[in-house]
Design a protein around this motif. Structure first.
Motif, PDB file in Angstrom:
ATOM      1  N   ALA A 161       0.819  -1.212   0.000  1.00  0.00           N
ATOM      2  CA  ALA A 161       0.000   0.000   0.000  1.00  0.00           C
ATOM      3  C   ALA A 161       0.853   1.263   0.000  1.00  0.00           C
ATOM      4  O   ALA A 161       0.521   2.244  -0.670  1.00  0.00           O
ATOM      5  CB  ALA A 161      -0.924  -0.009   1.222  1.00  0.00           C
ATOM      6  N   LEU A 162       1.970   1.252   0.738  1.00  0.00           N
ATOM      7  CA  LEU A 162       2.810   2.450   0.800  1.00  0.00           C
ATOM      8  C   LEU A 162       3.486   2.732  -0.540  1.00  0.00           C
ATOM      9  O   LEU A 162       3.608   3.886  -0.951  1.00  0.00           O
ATOM     10  CB  LEU A 162       3.872   2.299   1.900  1.00  0.00           C
ATOM     11  CG  LEU A 162       3.370   2.221   3.340  1.00  0.00           C
ATOM     12  CD1 LEU A 162       4.528   2.177   4.311  1.00  0.00           C
ATOM     13  CD2 LEU A 162       2.461   3.390   3.662  1.00  0.00           C
ATOM     14  N   GLY A 163       3.932   1.681  -1.230  1.00  0.00           N
ATOM     15  CA  GLY A 163       4.509   1.860  -2.562  1.00  0.00           C
ATOM     16  C   GLY A 163       3.497   2.430  -3.537  1.00  0.00           C
ATOM     17  O   GLY A 163       3.814   3.319  -4.337  1.00  0.00           O
ATOM     18  N   SER A 164       2.273   1.930  -3.465  1.00  0.00           N
ATOM     19  CA  SER A 164       1.210   2.430  -4.349  1.00  0.00           C
ATOM     20  C   SER A 164       0.851   3.873  -4.024  1.00  0.00           C
ATOM     21  O   SER A 164       0.597   4.686  -4.919  1.00  0.00           O
ATOM     22  CB  SER A 164      -0.031   1.544  -4.209  1.00  0.00           C
ATOM     23  OG  SER A 164       0.283   0.205  -4.502  1.00  0.00           O
ATOM     24  N   LEU A 165       0.834   4.192  -2.735  1.00  0.00           N
ATOM     25  CA  LEU A 165       0.546   5.567  -2.320  1.00  0.00           C
ATOM     26  C   LEU A 165       1.628   6.508  -2.850  1.00  0.00           C
ATOM     27  O   LEU A 165       1.328   7.612  -3.321  1.00  0.00           O
ATOM     28  CB  LEU A 165       0.468   5.642  -0.798  1.00  0.00           C
ATOM     29  CG  LEU A 165       0.136   7.012  -0.188  1.00  0.00           C
ATOM     30  CD1 LEU A 165      -1.238   7.484  -0.637  1.00  0.00           C
ATOM     31  CD2 LEU A 165       0.202   6.948   1.338  1.00  0.00           C
ATOM     32  N   LEU A 166       2.885   6.075  -2.795  1.00  0.00           N
ATOM     33  CA  LEU A 166       3.982   6.888  -3.316  1.00  0.00           C
ATOM     34  C   LEU A 166       3.801   7.160  -4.803  1.00  0.00           C
ATOM     35  O   LEU A 166       4.006   8.295  -5.265  1.00  0.00           O
ATOM     36  CB  LEU A 166       5.319   6.177  -3.075  1.00  0.00           C
ATOM     37  CG  LEU A 166       6.541   6.841  -3.718  1.00  0.00           C
ATOM     38  CD1 LEU A 166       6.786   8.228  -3.135  1.00  0.00           C
ATOM     39  CD2 LEU A 166       7.785   5.974  -3.555  1.00  0.00           C
ATOM     40  N   ILE A 167       3.428   6.129  -5.567  1.00  0.00           N
ATOM     41  CA  ILE A 167       3.219   6.306  -7.012  1.00  0.00           C
ATOM     42  C   ILE A 167       2.162   7.373  -7.268  1.00  0.00           C
ATOM     43  O   ILE A 167       2.352   8.283  -8.085  1.00  0.00           O
ATOM     44  CB  ILE A 167       2.804   4.969  -7.668  1.00  0.00           C
ATOM     45  CG1 ILE A 167       3.949   3.956  -7.599  1.00  0.00           C
ATOM     46  CG2 ILE A 167       2.398   5.187  -9.125  1.00  0.00           C
ATOM     47  CD1 ILE A 167       3.557   2.558  -8.029  1.00  0.00           C
ATOM     48  N   ALA A 168       1.046   7.275  -6.559  1.00  0.00           N
ATOM     49  CA  ALA A 168      -0.047   8.235  -6.758  1.00  0.00           C
ATOM     50  C   ALA A 168       0.386   9.646  -6.386  1.00  0.00           C
ATOM     51  O   ALA A 168       0.144  10.604  -7.132  1.00  0.00           O
ATOM     52  CB  ALA A 168      -1.259   7.821  -5.925  1.00  0.00           C
ATOM     53  N   LEU A 169       1.044   9.795  -5.241  1.00  0.00           N
ATOM     54  CA  LEU A 169       1.454  11.114  -4.773  1.00  0.00           C
ATOM     55  C   LEU A 169       2.498  11.725  -5.692  1.00  0.00           C
ATOM     56  O   LEU A 169       2.460  12.922  -5.983  1.00  0.00           O
ATOM     57  CB  LEU A 169       2.009  11.016  -3.347  1.00  0.00           C
ATOM     58  CG  LEU A 169       1.004  10.597  -2.278  1.00  0.00           C
ATOM     59  CD1 LEU A 169       1.715  10.322  -0.962  1.00  0.00           C
ATOM     60  CD2 LEU A 169      -0.065  11.674  -2.083  1.00  0.00           C
ATOM     61  N   TYR A 170       3.424  10.891  -6.168  1.00  0.00           N
ATOM     62  CA  TYR A 170       4.485  11.416  -7.029  1.00  0.00           C
ATOM     63  C   TYR A 170       3.950  11.846  -8.394  1.00  0.00           C
ATOM     64  O   TYR A 170       4.237  12.947  -8.872  1.00  0.00           O
ATOM     65  CB  TYR A 170       5.596  10.375  -7.218  1.00  0.00           C
ATOM     66  CG  TYR A 170       6.640  10.851  -8.199  1.00  0.00           C
ATOM     67  CD1 TYR A 170       7.701  11.645  -7.774  1.00  0.00           C
ATOM     68  CD2 TYR A 170       6.548  10.550  -9.559  1.00  0.00           C
ATOM     69  CE1 TYR A 170       8.634  12.126  -8.673  1.00  0.00           C
ATOM     70  CE2 TYR A 170       7.473  11.025 -10.465  1.00  0.00           C
ATOM     71  CZ  TYR A 170       8.525  11.810 -10.022  1.00  0.00           C
ATOM     72  OH  TYR A 170       9.436  12.296 -10.929  1.00  0.00           O
ATOM     73  N   ILE A 171       3.175  10.971  -9.035  1.00  0.00           N
ATOM     74  CA  ILE A 171       2.780  11.240 -10.422  1.00  0.00           C
ATOM     75  C   ILE A 171       1.856  12.446 -10.519  1.00  0.00           C
ATOM     76  O   ILE A 171       1.911  13.200 -11.501  1.00  0.00           O
ATOM     77  CB  ILE A 171       2.135   9.990 -11.061  1.00  0.00           C
ATOM     78  CG1 ILE A 171       3.197   8.896 -11.218  1.00  0.00           C
ATOM     79  CG2 ILE A 171       1.531  10.313 -12.418  1.00  0.00           C
ATOM     80  CD1 ILE A 171       2.717   7.652 -11.898  1.00  0.00           C
ATOM     81  N   THR A 172       1.021  12.680  -9.509  1.00  0.00           N
ATOM     82  CA  THR A 172       0.143  13.851  -9.568  1.00  0.00           C
ATOM     83  C   THR A 172       0.933  15.151  -9.481  1.00  0.00           C
ATOM     84  O   THR A 172       0.395  16.219  -9.759  1.00  0.00           O
ATOM     85  CB  THR A 172      -0.903  13.816  -8.428  1.00  0.00           C
ATOM     86  OG1 THR A 172      -0.228  13.636  -7.174  1.00  0.00           O
ATOM     87  CG2 THR A 172      -1.891  12.690  -8.633  1.00  0.00           C
ATOM     88  N   GLN A 173       2.220  15.069  -9.125  1.00  0.00           N
ATOM     89  CA  GLN A 173       3.060  16.263  -9.024  1.00  0.00           C
ATOM     90  C   GLN A 173       4.262  16.173  -9.961  1.00  0.00           C
ATOM     91  O   GLN A 173       5.155  17.017  -9.948  1.00  0.00           O
ATOM     92  CB  GLN A 173       3.541  16.382  -7.573  1.00  0.00           C
ATOM     93  CG  GLN A 173       3.548  17.770  -6.985  1.00  0.00           C
ATOM     94  CD  GLN A 173       4.883  18.453  -7.178  1.00  0.00           C
ATOM     95  OE1 GLN A 173       5.920  17.835  -7.097  1.00  0.00           O
ATOM     96  NE2 GLN A 173       4.846  19.737  -7.471  1.00  0.00           N
ATOM     97  N   ASP A 174       4.270  15.149 -10.808  1.00  0.00           N
ATOM     98  CA  ASP A 174       5.427  14.825 -11.636  1.00  0.00           C
ATOM     99  C   ASP A 174       5.796  15.932 -12.613  1.00  0.00           C
ATOM    100  O   ASP A 174       6.971  16.202 -12.849  1.00  0.00           O
ATOM    101  CB  ASP A 174       5.134  13.520 -12.395  1.00  0.00           C
ATOM    102  CG  ASP A 174       6.299  13.090 -13.276  1.00  0.00           C
ATOM    103  OD1 ASP A 174       7.452  13.322 -12.879  1.00  0.00           O
ATOM    104  OD2 ASP A 174       6.064  12.526 -14.357  1.00  0.00           O
TER     105      ASP A 174
END
Length: 403
Positions: free
Chosen positions: A351-364
């Motif tokens: 879950a933490l890895g997936s959360l990181l992907i979501a948080l990063y890409i929305t600000q990529d």
């Protein structure tokens, strides 16, 4: 011509839909998306070692192409800049983020309590991450050496084509299905009752990321202005067209033509701009490093996990190398970071890895914009070295021989 919805809007839509599903639908419906997320996470854990081999071997082998002092200087400056960006981001995050999440971390549970998949598919990685890292570096460096000896082209072609296979799987399967994976994660987090706390904290962290981005860009252009004796704010003004192009395209590679024009407006030598900007589009990722480090620090602190300097510096150092091989697609940097999350205690397929992907890409896109801006600052550094040492020595040599 029909305009396709970009990845960031899709992810934002997935987050909204996931929150609605987790808030207003029964557990049985949430478990459907949890099942998909579980399968997708298993696939990521299978795919990650292959990504390391596919990208890192080819990336290291390619770095030795080109030439001499300018290549070495550009590569060293790019790597140092990326490391400094990550360290700067860590210092800010470790100083201010604990205050942002004060009293929150102990009450959070990211495991998705009471949400289990209907079934799971056992999919094990062909080899573990450590094996992949050692093999990739060993093979990449050896191929690079062999190519300098006029050998190894067959092996280089083999790994270049394997890199293309991995890139196509990433672009054709992983990235398109990513919004559904994120939807499942946010449905799970919402059902567990923590999602609004997470979003509230990360809105504050996003503001910090923007501030770190712009301070770092100002520092880079201030150094460039000092070396070239030009106004750093004029240099930044010349950079704006490339900055906004990168925000729109989310790709350093797609921004290269506009970024070259920005470099020429700064008065940088054309031969240096044409050499440094395309090279740095691949190897210089200071903005991405700032965003990744900030998001990771937010997750670690929010989850009550350790985040000491001794833990983070080796991770940042490894990430600075790994991201060289990141594909030019949106989210490439965070995908390249996934194999190394184990170094800081984050499960890449959890879950933490997936959360990181979501948080990063929305600000990529904003991280990419800082990447390309820094590329032109580095072009000025290299240009000053070129003018003062290499070009001057060539002119002296020709003058002496003519006389």
């Amino acid at each position: 011509m029909e305009k396709k919805l970009g990845l960031v809007p899709k992810l934002i839509l997935a987050i909204i839909v996931g929150i609605l599903i987790g808030q207003f639908t029964p557990l049985g419906f949430v478990r459907v998306f949890k099942t998909f997320s579980t399968f997708f996470g298993s696939f990521l854990s299978f795919f990650i070692p292959l990504m390391i081999v596919g990208f890192v071997v080819s990336g290291i082998a390619k770095l030795t192409e080109g030439a001499g002092k300018l290549l070495g200087l550009t590569a060293v400056i790019s790597y140092v800049s990326t490391l400094l960006a990550g360290t700067f981001s860590y210092i800010i995050a470790s100083t201010f983020y604990p205050k942002l999440v004060s009293g929150i971390s102990s009450s959070l549970d990211f495991t998705g309590k009471d949400v289990n998949p209907y079934f799971s598919i056992p999919l094990k990685a062909p080899f573990d991450v450590t094996v992949a890292i050692v093999f990739a570096f060993m093979t990449g460096i050896t191929i690079s050496y062999m190519r300098n000896q006029g050998k190894g082209e067959t092996t280089f072609t083999l790994f270049s084509e394997f890199e293309e296979i991995i890139t196509r799987v990433l672009a054709g399967f992983v990235i398109p299905l990513l919004p559904f994976h994120i939807l499942g994660i946010f449905a799970e987090l919402t059902y567990s009752g923590v999602v609004f706390t997470v979003i509230g904290v990360f809105l504050k962290i996003y503001l910090c990321i923007f501030a770190i981005h712009y301070v770092y860009m100002l520092i880079m252009f201030s150094i460039a202005g000092g070396l070239s004796k030009k106004n750093p704010f004029t240099l930044i003004k010349n950079q704006l067209p490339a900055y906004f192009t990168a925000v729109g395209t989310q790709s350093s590679a797609a921004t290269i033509p506009v970024n070259i024009q920005s470099g020429l407006k700064n008065g940088t030598s054309p031969e240096i701009v044409n050499f440094v900007v395309p090279l740095c589009a691949t190897i210089h990722l200071s903005g991405s490093m700032i965003t990744l480090t900030s998001c990771i620090m937010g997750i670690l602190i929010l989850n009550g996990m350790p985040f000491s300097l001794g833990l983070m510096v080796p991770f940042i150092a490894m990430l600075g190398i790994a991201m060289v091989a990141a594909p030019g697609a949106p989210g490439g940097a965070v995908m390249a970071a996934l194999p190394f999350l184990f170094m800081i205690g984050i499960d890449a397929d959890g879950a933490l890895g997936s959360l990181l992907i979501a948080l990063y890409i929305t600000q990529d896109s904003f991280g990419t914009a800082i990447n390309v801006s820094g590329d032109n600052a580095i072009a000025i550094y290299v240009d000053e070295f070129y003018k003062r040492y290499i070009k001057k020595s060539i002119v002296t040599y020709k003058t002496n021989n003519l006389s």
